[in-house]
Design a protein around this motif. Structure first.
Motif, PDB file in Angstrom:
ATOM      1  N   VAL A 212       0.856  -1.179   0.000  1.00  0.00           N
ATOM      2  CA  VAL A 212       0.000   0.000   0.000  1.00  0.00           C
ATOM      3  C   VAL A 212       0.896   1.234   0.000  1.00  0.00           C
ATOM      4  CG1 VAL A 212      -1.825   1.262   1.182  1.00  0.00           C
ATOM      5  CG2 VAL A 212      -1.775  -1.227   1.292  1.00  0.00           C
ATOM      6  N   HIS A 213       0.754   2.048  -1.035  1.00  0.00           N
ATOM      7  CA  HIS A 213       1.495   3.306  -1.127  1.00  0.00           C
ATOM      8  C   HIS A 213       0.582   4.396  -0.583  1.00  0.00           C
ATOM      9  CE1 HIS A 213       4.516   1.491  -3.897  1.00  0.00           C
ATOM     10  NE2 HIS A 213       3.473   0.751  -4.251  1.00  0.00           N
ATOM     11  N   VAL A 214       1.068   5.139   0.407  1.00  0.00           N
ATOM     12  CA  VAL A 214       0.239   6.162   1.042  1.00  0.00           C
ATOM     13  C   VAL A 214       0.995   7.481   1.142  1.00  0.00           C
ATOM     14  CG1 VAL A 214      -1.139   4.537   2.387  1.00  0.00           C
ATOM     15  CG2 VAL A 214       0.976   5.471   3.367  1.00  0.00           C
ATOM     16  N   THR A 215       0.243   8.538   1.328  1.00  0.00           N
ATOM     17  CA  THR A 215       0.809   9.862   1.528  1.00  0.00           C
ATOM     18  C   THR A 215       1.815   9.853   2.681  1.00  0.00           C
ATOM     19  OG1 THR A 215       0.307  12.117   2.273  1.00  0.00           O
ATOM     20  CG2 THR A 215      -1.240  10.414   2.904  1.00  0.00           C
ATOM     21  N   GLU A 216       2.833  10.697   2.560  1.00  0.00           N
ATOM     22  CA  GLU A 216       3.838  10.783   3.610  1.00  0.00           C
ATOM     23  C   GLU A 216       3.290  11.324   4.930  1.00  0.00           C
ATOM     24  OE1 GLU A 216       8.271  11.291   2.278  1.00  0.00           O
ATOM     25  OE2 GLU A 216       7.063  12.763   1.151  1.00  0.00           O
ATOM     26  N   LEU A 217       2.074  11.797   4.923  1.00  0.00           N
ATOM     27  CA  LEU A 217       1.450  12.160   6.199  1.00  0.00           C
ATOM     28  C   LEU A 217       1.502  10.995   7.175  1.00  0.00           C
ATOM     29  CD1 LEU A 217      -1.752  14.029   4.912  1.00  0.00           C
ATOM     30  CD2 LEU A 217       0.248  15.072   6.001  1.00  0.00           C
ATOM     31  N   PHE A 218       1.408   9.786   6.648  1.00  0.00           N
ATOM     32  CA  PHE A 218       1.433   8.609   7.518  1.00  0.00           C
ATOM     33  C   PHE A 218       2.828   8.307   8.056  1.00  0.00           C
ATOM     34  CE2 PHE A 218      -2.701   7.909   5.643  1.00  0.00           C
ATOM     35  CZ  PHE A 218      -3.419   7.373   6.706  1.00  0.00           C
ATOM     36  N   LYS A 219       3.844   8.894   7.470  1.00  0.00           N
ATOM     37  CA  LYS A 219       5.199   8.776   8.016  1.00  0.00           C
ATOM     38  C   LYS A 219       5.451   9.872   9.036  1.00  0.00           C
ATOM     39  CE  LYS A 219       8.654   9.848   5.258  1.00  0.00           C
ATOM     40  NZ  LYS A 219       9.685   9.713   4.190  1.00  0.00           N
ATOM     41  N   TRP A 220       5.093  11.111   8.690  1.00  0.00           N
ATOM     42  CA  TRP A 220       5.376  12.253   9.561  1.00  0.00           C
ATOM     43  C   TRP A 220       4.527  12.246  10.833  1.00  0.00           C
ATOM     44  CZ3 TRP A 220       4.351  15.647   4.707  1.00  0.00           C
ATOM     45  CH2 TRP A 220       5.418  15.499   3.806  1.00  0.00           C
ATOM     46  N   TYR A 221       3.298  11.747  10.725  1.00  0.00           N
ATOM     47  CA  TYR A 221       2.369  11.809  11.856  1.00  0.00           C
ATOM     48  C   TYR A 221       1.905  10.409  12.277  1.00  0.00           C
ATOM     49  CZ  TYR A 221       2.303  16.700  10.435  1.00  0.00           C
ATOM     50  OH  TYR A 221       2.672  17.977  10.096  1.00  0.00           O
ATOM     51  N   GLN A 223       2.324   8.683  14.888  1.00  0.00           N
ATOM     52  CA  GLN A 223       1.778   8.559  16.237  1.00  0.00           C
ATOM     53  C   GLN A 223       0.301   8.949  16.296  1.00  0.00           C
ATOM     54  OE1 GLN A 223       4.095  10.419  19.326  1.00  0.00           O
ATOM     55  NE2 GLN A 223       2.427  10.345  20.811  1.00  0.00           N
ATOM     56  N   ASP A 224      -0.082   9.994  15.573  1.00  0.00           N
ATOM     57  CA  ASP A 224      -1.488  10.410  15.579  1.00  0.00           C
ATOM     58  C   ASP A 224      -2.386   9.301  15.038  1.00  0.00           C
ATOM     59  OD1 ASP A 224      -0.783  12.893  16.586  1.00  0.00           O
ATOM     60  OD2 ASP A 224      -0.667  13.816  14.600  1.00  0.00           O
ATOM     61  N   PHE A 225      -1.944   8.642  13.973  1.00  0.00           N
ATOM     62  CA  PHE A 225      -2.775   7.607  13.356  1.00  0.00           C
ATOM     63  C   PHE A 225      -2.803   6.322  14.188  1.00  0.00           C
ATOM     64  CE2 PHE A 225      -1.423  10.224   9.632  1.00  0.00           C
ATOM     65  CZ  PHE A 225      -2.680  10.715   9.315  1.00  0.00           C
ATOM     66  N   THR A 226      -1.676   5.981  14.788  1.00  0.00           N
ATOM     67  CA  THR A 226      -1.663   4.760  15.604  1.00  0.00           C
ATOM     68  C   THR A 226      -2.409   4.969  16.921  1.00  0.00           C
ATOM     69  OG1 THR A 226       0.529   5.341  16.487  1.00  0.00           O
ATOM     70  CG2 THR A 226       0.462   3.873  14.570  1.00  0.00           C
ATOM     71  N   GLU A 227      -2.344   6.172  17.467  1.00  0.00           N
ATOM     72  CA  GLU A 227      -3.136   6.475  18.666  1.00  0.00           C
ATOM     73  C   GLU A 227      -4.628   6.305  18.378  1.00  0.00           C
ATOM     74  OE1 GLU A 227      -2.307  10.411  19.920  1.00  0.00           O
ATOM     75  OE2 GLU A 227      -0.475   9.889  21.016  1.00  0.00           O
ATOM     76  N   ALA A 228      -5.027   6.691  17.188  1.00  0.00           N
ATOM     77  CA  ALA A 228      -6.443   6.685  16.835  1.00  0.00           C
ATOM     78  C   ALA A 228      -6.974   5.295  16.509  1.00  0.00           C
ATOM     79  CB  ALA A 228      -6.682   7.611  15.644  1.00  0.00           C
ATOM     80  N   ALA A 229      -6.108   4.433  15.956  1.00  0.00           N
ATOM     81  CA  ALA A 229      -6.644   3.168  15.441  1.00  0.00           C
ATOM     82  C   ALA A 229      -5.803   1.938  15.743  1.00  0.00           C
ATOM     83  CB  ALA A 229      -6.843   3.282  13.932  1.00  0.00           C
ATOM     84  N   GLY A 230      -4.640   2.077  16.316  1.00  0.00           N
ATOM     85  CA  GLY A 230      -3.796   0.929  16.616  1.00  0.00           C
ATOM     86  C   GLY A 230      -2.620   0.814  15.674  1.00  0.00           C
ATOM     87  N   THR A 231      -2.894   0.753  14.369  1.00  0.00           N
ATOM     88  CA  THR A 231      -1.844   0.743  13.349  1.00  0.00           C
ATOM     89  C   THR A 231      -2.271   1.657  12.212  1.00  0.00           C
ATOM     90  OG1 THR A 231      -2.731  -1.033  11.945  1.00  0.00           O
ATOM     91  CG2 THR A 231      -1.390  -1.698  13.871  1.00  0.00           C
ATOM     92  N   PHE A 233      -2.366   0.771   9.087  1.00  0.00           N
ATOM     93  CA  PHE A 233      -3.283  -0.014   8.257  1.00  0.00           C
ATOM     94  C   PHE A 233      -4.697   0.024   8.828  1.00  0.00           C
ATOM     95  CE2 PHE A 233       0.484  -2.423   6.562  1.00  0.00           C
ATOM     96  CZ  PHE A 233       0.234  -2.189   5.213  1.00  0.00           C
ATOM     97  N   ASP A 234      -4.804  -0.116  10.142  1.00  0.00           N
ATOM     98  CA  ASP A 234      -6.124  -0.082  10.781  1.00  0.00           C
ATOM     99  C   ASP A 234      -6.799   1.263  10.573  1.00  0.00           C
ATOM    100  OD1 ASP A 234      -5.924  -2.693  11.709  1.00  0.00           O
ATOM    101  OD2 ASP A 234      -5.103  -2.076  13.660  1.00  0.00           O
ATOM    102  N   TYR A 235      -6.011   2.326  10.615  1.00  0.00           N
ATOM    103  CA  TYR A 235      -6.584   3.652  10.417  1.00  0.00           C
ATOM    104  C   TYR A 235      -7.145   3.776   9.008  1.00  0.00           C
ATOM    105  CZ  TYR A 235      -7.400   8.613  10.658  1.00  0.00           C
ATOM    106  OH  TYR A 235      -8.023   9.840  10.646  1.00  0.00           O
ATOM    107  N   ILE A 236      -6.382   3.336   8.033  1.00  0.00           N
ATOM    108  CA  ILE A 236      -6.856   3.420   6.644  1.00  0.00           C
ATOM    109  C   ILE A 236      -8.125   2.594   6.469  1.00  0.00           C
ATOM    110  CG2 ILE A 236      -6.288   2.894   4.251  1.00  0.00           C
ATOM    111  CD1 ILE A 236      -3.309   3.377   5.062  1.00  0.00           C
ATOM    112  N   ARG A 237      -8.130   1.388   7.012  1.00  0.00           N
ATOM    113  CA  ARG A 237      -9.315   0.532   6.886  1.00  0.00           C
ATOM    114  C   ARG A 237     -10.529   1.179   7.526  1.00  0.00           C
ATOM    115  NH1 ARG A 237      -5.546  -3.507   8.856  1.00  0.00           N
ATOM    116  NH2 ARG A 237      -4.642  -4.640   7.081  1.00  0.00           N
ATOM    117  N   ARG A 238     -10.313   1.890   8.621  1.00  0.00           N
ATOM    118  CA  ARG A 238     -11.429   2.500   9.339  1.00  0.00           C
ATOM    119  C   ARG A 238     -12.112   3.585   8.517  1.00  0.00           C
ATOM    120  NH1 ARG A 238     -11.084   5.388  15.344  1.00  0.00           N
ATOM    121  NH2 ARG A 238     -13.244   6.156  15.379  1.00  0.00           N
ATOM    122  N   TRP A 239     -11.328   4.372   7.767  1.00  0.00           N
ATOM    123  CA  TRP A 239     -11.894   5.543   7.107  1.00  0.00           C
ATOM    124  C   TRP A 239     -11.987   5.420   5.590  1.00  0.00           C
ATOM    125  CZ3 TRP A 239     -14.545   8.293  10.236  1.00  0.00           C
ATOM    126  CH2 TRP A 239     -14.155   8.424  11.576  1.00  0.00           C
TER     127      TRP A 239
END
Length: 274
Positions: A212-221, A223-231, A233-239
């Motif tokens: 899965v190729h994703v925006t670099e937002l997922f590299k820079w931030y 912690q924000d995404f893992t805090e919200a969903a666990g991983t 990948f989980d964050y992407i699946r959620r939204w």
């Protein structure tokens, strides 16, 4: 009339939070272009040249700066109104910077032209405390990282990683800016829509096999995404849409799409006809 009285007294009440962004709303309606892609992805561009040629732009920018300078942010009422207000502040001040701070009279090619990466001896546009709200100077990083994604909002349960898909850094690689301002009534559905529709564009998410190729937002931030969903990948699946969630259900590798920092003007989007 009521808002005018409060401006005279030095602040705007919470009831006028949405109304305080009317000049910005008109600027967006006249010069922000939204393009729906196949699969319901969304890409937007701002027509800076048209805005500069519009005789109303200077008046609108001045009116918006004055409204924010006189607004009392402590009067904001609750999560939705607060998040909406600060997203709008970030997005307005970024556009205002580009439209008013033009080296040699020309638009910058990228927000990094102001300093930072290219010239580390000059504060980047994100770190400059040039933006006044309620008599206090803020930087864009303070608005995003210390307020919207900061400890106070986290303690209140207001921190929301979808904000990363709403604040707009005036670059091609950013999630879409919208033609309307955020309000207490629309912020929740717009946060979801922006995140989902960004995932429906190749600039923010692309699946190739089990990668899965994703925006670099997922590299820079991260912690924000893992805090919200666990991983992440989980964050992407959620939204993401159910279709994309299924596509990445067995994905094993996350790679990052190079962020395009070119100014988000229409002619900087290859293969998109605005």
């Amino acid at each position: 009339m009521r808002a005018a009285i409060f401006v005279f007294l030095g602040l705007l009440p919470a009831l006028a939070a949405a109304e305080s962004y009317e000049p910005f709303a008109k600027l967006l309606q006249d010069h922000l272009i939204e393009k729906t892609l196949p699969g319901n992805g969304l890409v937007t561009a701002f027509d800076y040249q048209a805005a500069l040629e519009d005789p109303q732009t200077t008046t609108r920018l001045t009116a918006q700066r004055n409204a924010l300078a006189n607004f009392d942010p402590s009067s904001l009422d609750g999560r939705e109104e607060s998040i909406a207000f600060w997203i709008n502040a970030y997005n307005f001040f970024m556009l205002d910077q580009i439209l008013t701070q033009r080296p040699d009279g020309e638009l910058v090619g990228s927000v990094w032209d102001y300093g930072g990466r290219i010239n580390p001896f000059v504060d980047s546009v994100f770190d400059r405390k040039n933006f006044t709200i309620g008599g206090r100077q803020y930087s864009l990083n303070e608005i995003e990282k210390d307020i919207l994604l900061g400890d106070d909002y986290q303690a209140r349960g207001w921190k929301d990683a979808r904000v990363h898909f709403a604040v707009n850094c005036a670059s091609v690689g950013c999630p879409p800016l919208r033609r309307q301002v955020y309000t207490a009534n629309n912020v929740e559905p717009l946060l979801t829509e922006n995140t989902r529709r960004a995932f429906n564009t190749d600039r923010h998410l692309k699946v190739e096999g089990d990668t899965v190729h994703v925006t670099e937002l997922f590299k820079w931030y991260e912690q924000d995404f893992t805090e919200a969903a666990g991983t992440r990948f989980d964050y992407i699946r959620r939204w993401a849409t159910p279709e994309i969630a299924r596509q990445i259900s067995d994905s094993a590798t996350l790679e990052f799409i190079d962020y395009d920092w070119s100014l988000n003007r229409p002619d900087n989007f290859p293969n998109v006809e605005f």
